[in-house]
Every structure is written in structure tokens, then in C-alpha cells.
Write an enzyme that holds these catalytic residues in place. Structure first.
Site, PDB file in Angstrom:
ATOM      1  N   GLY A 117      94.082  46.875  42.928  1.00 54.15           N
ATOM      2  CA  GLY A 117      95.492  46.641  42.636  1.00 54.15           C
ATOM      3  C   GLY A 117      96.402  47.017  43.782  1.00 54.15           C
ATOM      4  N   ASP A 175      84.994  43.189  36.611  1.00 60.10           N
ATOM      5  CA  ASP A 175      86.205  43.364  37.427  1.00 60.10           C
ATOM      6  C   ASP A 175      86.875  44.684  37.052  1.00 60.10           C
ATOM      7  OD1 ASP A 175      87.965  42.731  39.450  1.00 60.10           O
ATOM      8  OD2 ASP A 175      89.161  41.335  38.258  1.00 60.10           O
TER       9      ASP A 175
HETATM   10 ZN    ZN Z   1      88.839  39.429  42.176  1.00 58.88          ZN
END
Ligand code: ZN
Length: 394
Positions: free
Chosen positions: A72, A288
């Protein structure tokens, strides 16, 4: 008394991932020593026996796409997600992880990821990593992807490199082709997979470049592992075509929540792919996990950012079996044996003598009961009993 070196797990229905029926499993240290019926007790040794009657046992999950040191940061510095902790992994049924970096290859580093991989191994699970991040040229530890794969034991490939995404470095097709060659030769020389974990975004070109590289050149389709294939309907259709043409499609279990309207729910995506004629061997699933996840209010405004969990590996497997009616051994293969084959993890993904003693045990209602990693019980009665160094617990 010291911890028992030998353990016998008795009477579970074993999915190896193929259904072996009710079996006993002898664990010696970190390995599976035997799988059979009515295995003899070992009275002369310190051997723990555990009865798993009524439970099903399968290989521990291999999560090939986890942001172990966080991901992120796309909402600013305060949105960089923290490092994952051991019990967040194990309570999702995951016993092997492959870590990677994403959008941010500047303030996060492959060296830090390598240290995290080694730390998780010290804490009891198995971990590998990809070298690189979204961008091309991609950051590495030794100066090249090929060198990283050959020289660093824990590096098995490159990624996640962004494709068809507004956050990619917008490289030419040739740049992707050269990266694939680097990873491929690195893998060959080190006996590793050398795959490129390819983050595919919402761009309309989808897998166009991968077709261009593999159909006009020497790189085989299996060198790429395109992921997030279920993020939208048009990529999903292209992914089905790719996987029917001999490529691998990686479904992301962590996308498809209620806020992601255009995504295909992971369990449904697996069923639709099978129904469309994709060979089961060409489907894998990863979480993920530990990347950033926007949180929306009722009107759809972003009100914060959370951290994606790996638990979707478990819940989507359950949904594939219970809601979609996929044969359990097929569905389990998506998160175990198929991943082990694609990533060339030779001691993983099967309940078989000689393999690592990594297991997920579920009860009759498909609730997570136990998780074993390298011969050690990490989760008992659904709760973690082994914790990472900095996890606070009573
Ligand atoms: Zn990705």
C-alpha cells in the site's frame, strides 16, 4: 520432558490433495515419515498421538502472493501497511508464503523482505520471496533479477511486476520480455521456478503483452504467473483464454468483497473457469494478503484503509467446496499442490512420505481446527498456540 520428535495423527480423512480416505500420519521432526492405515505406535520413543476422527486433513496452504513487510502507501505515507505477524498467517491455514513488494519499491526494500522471510522461517513456517516490485527496471538485492535468483536461496522469481495498470512504470513490451528472460535463466541455473509474478491491473490491454512475448519468441507461457485475474470481467475473460491456452491463472482470494462490485468472487471465478474448460492444473489461488484495503462508508466514500487478510484463502476454499460444489481435492489443489508445482517447491503441497509436515485440519463443518507447520502444531482448536516474537498475547 523434551518435545516429542515423533507424532501420529490418527483417523483423519486425508486429502493429499487427492482423497486417500481415513489414514494415519507419522510425523518425524519436520517431515511426514509415513501415511497409512493403523500405523503402529512407537512405545519406545517419546511419541505424541492425536486422534482426528471426524476431521479432514489437507496440505498446509501455500500463499504465493503476500505483502509480508506491508504494502500500500497509495494514500500517502500514513497508509503504508505494517509487517504481517506469524499468527495472522497460520490462523488462515497458510504454512508457506511467498512474499513480494508492490507499488512501493522506494521506501520498501528487497533486503528487508529477505530478512522478514528468514524471520518467519525462524518462527516456524516456510517462506520464500520474489525479487522486485511493480516497476521496471525493478529493484533487486544483487543488481539483477537473474543474480538474485541464482545467489540468494530464498528468491524464487521476480515480481510483482505491474502490467496493464496505471501504477506500472509503463514499460515497453520488450522490457517485460527482457525481465522474463532474466528470471527464466536465473531459475534454470538455480533449479528454481524463475517465474514472474505479474500483477495485472484494470487496463484494457489485459494480458496482451504476455501473448506478444510468448507467441512471438521463446519464453513459454508458464514463465508468467498473472494474478488478480478475477478483479474485473474483461480481465477474467482474458485469463480464462490464457489458461486454456496453457498459461496459469492466479485468482486473488482477497478481492471480490462487497465493496468491489466489478470483481468476480474468487470461489465463483474458480467454478466459472472450470466450467469454461480451463484445466484444473492451470488454476492457482493466492491472497494478496497484508496489502492495503480501502474502507468505504455506506455511500461508497473512502473513510479509511485496512489491511487485507490471508483468511480469504481459507474462506474461499470452503466456498469453492460447499457453495460451488467443486470436488474438494480439485479445490484444495488450487491452494496447495498446484502452487507447489508452479513455484517448484519440491517438498510442499502434498500429504505424502518425505514431504514437509504442513497440514490444515478442519472439522465436519469445515471450521479450522488445527494448523501444523514443519511438524509443529501452530493452531489448536482454531486459535494460535505459537506466536511471533513481537506478538502480544497472554
Ligand atoms: Zn498486485
Amino acid at each position: 520432558m523434551s518435545k516429542p520428535f515423533f507424532k501420529i495423527l490418527r483417523n483423519a480423512t486425508v486429502y493429499a490433495p487427492e482423497n486417500l480416505g481415513q489414514k494415519d500420519i507419522l510425523i518425524a521432526g519436520e517431515k511426514i515419515a509415513a501415511v497409512g492405515e493403523n500405523l503402529p505406535s512407537l512405545p519406545d520413543y517419546n511419541c505424541e498421538e492425536i486422534d482426528l476422527t471426524g476431521c479432514s486433513l489437507m496440505p498446509g496452504f501455500i500463499d504465493g502472493h503476500v505483502h509480508l513487510i506491508g504494502g500500500g502507501g497509495e494514500g500517502g505515507y500514513a497508509t503504508r501497511t505494517p509487517e504481517i505477524q506469524l499468527s495472522q498467517i497460520t490462523t488462515s491455514g497458510v504454512t508457506t508464503v511467498c512474499g513480494l513488494m508492490g507499488t512501493d519499491g522506494v521506501t520498501r526494500h528487497d533486503e528487508s523482505l529477505l530478512a522478514k522471510v528468514r524471520g518467519l522461517e525462524d518462527e516456524g513456517i516456510t517462506a520464500w520471496m520474489y525479487s522486485g516490485s511493480y516497476e521496471l527496471p525493478t529493484p533487486t538485492i544483487t543488481g539483477g533479477v537473474r543474480r538474485d535468483i541464482i545467489i540468494i536461496d530464498k528468491v524464487i522469481g521476480a515480481g510483482e511486476v505491474a502490467l496493464s495498470d496505471h501504477r506500472s512504470a509503463q514499460p515497453t513490451c520488450q522490457a517485460y520480455r527482457e525481465l522474463a528472460a532474466e528470471a527464466r535463466v536465473g531459475g534454470m541455473l538455480s533449479g528454481k521456478a524463475g517465474v514472474i509474478n505479474m500483477h495485472v491491473g484494470d487496463g484494457k490491454d489485459c494480458l496482451k503483452y504476455l501473448y506478444e512475448i510468448t507467441e512471438n519468441g521463446e519464453i513459454p507461457k508458464t514463465q508468467f504467473l498473472p494474478t488478480h485475474i478475477n478483479r474485473n470481467p474483461w480481465l477474467f475473460e482474458d485469463g480464462i483464454k490464457w489458461a486454456k491456452d496453457g498459461g496459469i491463472m492466479d485468482i486473488t482470494s482477497g478481492i471480490g468483497g462487497p465493496d468491489e462490485e466489478k470483481a468476480v468472487k474468487p470461489s465463483t471465478a474458480a467454478k466459472r473457469a472450470l466450467d469454461a474448460g480451463v484445466p484444473a492444473a492451470n488454476i492457482t489461488m493466492s491472497s494478496d494478503g497484508n496489502g492495503s484495503m480501502p474502507i468505504f462508508d455506506a455511500e461508497g466514500n473512502t473513510i479509511g484503509v485496512g489491511v487485507a487478510s490471508e483468511i480469504t484463502m481459507f474462506t474461499e476454499l470452503r466456498d469453492m467446496i460447499r457453495d460451488e460444489g467443486i470436488d474438494p481435492s480439485v479445490a484444495i489443489g488450487f491452494v496447495t499442490s498446484n502452487v507447489a508445482r508452479v513455484l517448484k517447491l519440491s517438498t510442499k503441497g502434498h500429504v505424502e512420505a518425505g514431504f514437509d509436515a504442513d497440514f490444515v485440519v478442519v472439522d465436519g463443518d469445515f471450521k479450522l481446527n488445527q494448523v501444523w507447520a514443519r511438524g509443529q502444531e501452530m493452531v489448536k482448536d482454531g486459535a494460535p498456540i505459537v506466536f511471533g516474537t513481537f506478538e502480544h498475547h497472554r
